[in-house]
Each structure stands twice: as C-alpha cells, then as structure tokens.
Motif scaffolding. Structure first.
Motif, mmCIF file in Angstrom:
data_model
loop_
_atom_site.group_PDB
_atom_site.id
_atom_site.type_symbol
_atom_site.label_atom_id
_atom_site.label_comp_id
_atom_site.label_asym_id
_atom_site.label_seq_id
_atom_site.Cartn_x
_atom_site.Cartn_y
_atom_site.Cartn_z
ATOM 1 N N GLU A 1 0.499 6.915 3.721
ATOM 2 C CA GLU A 1 -0.168 7.980 3.630
ATOM 3 C C GLU A 1 0.518 9.289 4.447
ATOM 4 O O GLU A 1 0.002 10.358 4.324
ATOM 5 C CB GLU A 1 -1.478 7.905 4.309
ATOM 6 C CG GLU A 1 -2.357 6.686 3.508
ATOM 7 C CD GLU A 1 -3.552 6.276 4.359
ATOM 8 O OE1 GLU A 1 -3.837 7.123 5.457
ATOM 9 O OE2 GLU A 1 -4.204 5.370 3.696
ATOM 10 N N ALA B 1 6.212 7.000 4.384
ATOM 11 C CA ALA B 1 7.057 6.821 3.143
ATOM 12 C C ALA B 1 8.451 6.487 3.640
ATOM 13 O O ALA B 1 9.358 5.802 3.197
ATOM 14 C CB ALA B 1 7.062 8.067 2.540
ATOM 15 N N ARG C 1 0.916 -1.227 0.216
ATOM 16 C CA ARG C 1 0.024 -0.170 -0.125
ATOM 17 C C ARG C 1 0.749 1.419 -0.018
ATOM 18 O O ARG C 1 1.935 1.270 0.145
ATOM 19 C CB ARG C 1 -0.670 0.055 1.245
ATOM 20 C CG ARG C 1 -1.907 -1.003 1.399
ATOM 21 C CD ARG C 1 -2.805 -0.732 2.407
ATOM 22 N NE ARG C 1 -2.438 0.128 3.393
ATOM 23 C CZ ARG C 1 -3.085 0.247 4.692
ATOM 24 N NH1 ARG C 1 -3.835 -0.544 4.958
ATOM 25 N NH2 ARG C 1 -2.511 1.081 5.487
ATOM 26 N N GLU C 2 0.299 2.112 -0.532
ATOM 27 C CA GLU C 2 1.196 3.551 -0.531
ATOM 28 C C GLU C 2 1.044 4.191 0.643
ATOM 29 O O GLU C 2 0.182 4.335 1.365
ATOM 30 C CB GLU C 2 0.463 4.499 -1.719
ATOM 31 C CG GLU C 2 0.920 4.113 -3.082
ATOM 32 C CD GLU C 2 2.337 4.077 -3.431
ATOM 33 O OE1 GLU C 2 2.886 5.233 -3.001
ATOM 34 O OE2 GLU C 2 2.561 3.315 -4.033
ATOM 35 N N GLN D 1 10.926 3.393 2.397
ATOM 36 C CA GLN D 1 12.006 3.358 1.810
ATOM 37 C C GLN D 1 13.189 2.649 2.807
ATOM 38 O O GLN D 1 13.837 1.935 2.323
ATOM 39 C CB GLN D 1 12.287 4.946 1.696
ATOM 40 C CG GLN D 1 11.797 5.663 0.758
ATOM 41 C CD GLN D 1 11.897 7.008 0.688
ATOM 42 O OE1 GLN D 1 12.775 7.565 1.588
ATOM 43 N NE2 GLN D 1 11.539 7.842 -0.294
#
Length: 94
Positions: free
Chosen positions: A44, A49, A41-42, A53
């Motif tokens: 939010e 993030a 999932r991206e 990474q």
C-alpha cells in the motif's frame, strides 16, 4: 505442593494452546507451510513496494538503499523537522 504443580501445568498448557498458530485459522484455508506459493498482498506504500521488489530479487540491496535515501530526502523536504528553540536550562520543580 502437588496442587501448585497441577495448576502451573494447566496454565502453561492453556498459554501454549492460545499462542500456538493453528494452520486451519488461515483466511484462505491453506496450510501455513513455508510460505512459498502464497499469493502476496499488494503493498500500500512506496516503501512496501520497494521491500517487495527487494524480497523478490527485482532490485538489489544497493538500489533499495538508494531509493530509500531518495524517499527520505523527499520526505524531509515535504515535512521538515522543526526543532523548538533552545530556551536555556530546564526549570526544575522543587
């Protein structure tokens, strides 16, 4: 005594059935497996993030920590913690 043992075993079996993950309950219908190959999932948030990474190896642990320090400093500037003034000893209700 036997009745207590039977009830205990039945309750234990019910708890295990409820708490045990079922691979067919996944929204995409895939097997739970090791988690490899699943679409991610991206994130939010910026913190999410950074964690993504870090998990994929795009950044090092040192870069992650430095980025989190910068985020914390920025958050402190935007939303400073206001400590209430010291009014002396707390009053006891007695």
């Amino acid at each position: 005594m036997l009745l207590t043992l039977i009830i205990t075993v039945a309750l234990l079996a019910a708890f295990v059935q409820v708490l045990w993950p079922d691979p067919t309950d996944r929204p995409d219908g895939s097997d739970a497996g090791s988690g490899a190959g699943e679409p991610a999932r991206e994130p939010e948030t910026l913190e999410g993030a950074l964690v993504a990474q870090l998990a994929t190896g795009d950044i090092t642990r040192r870069q992650y920590v430095r980025a989190m320090e910068i985020l914390a400093a920025r958050d402190d500037e935007r939303h400073p913690l206001a400590v209430p003034p010291d009014t002396g000893p707390a009053a006891t209700g007695g």
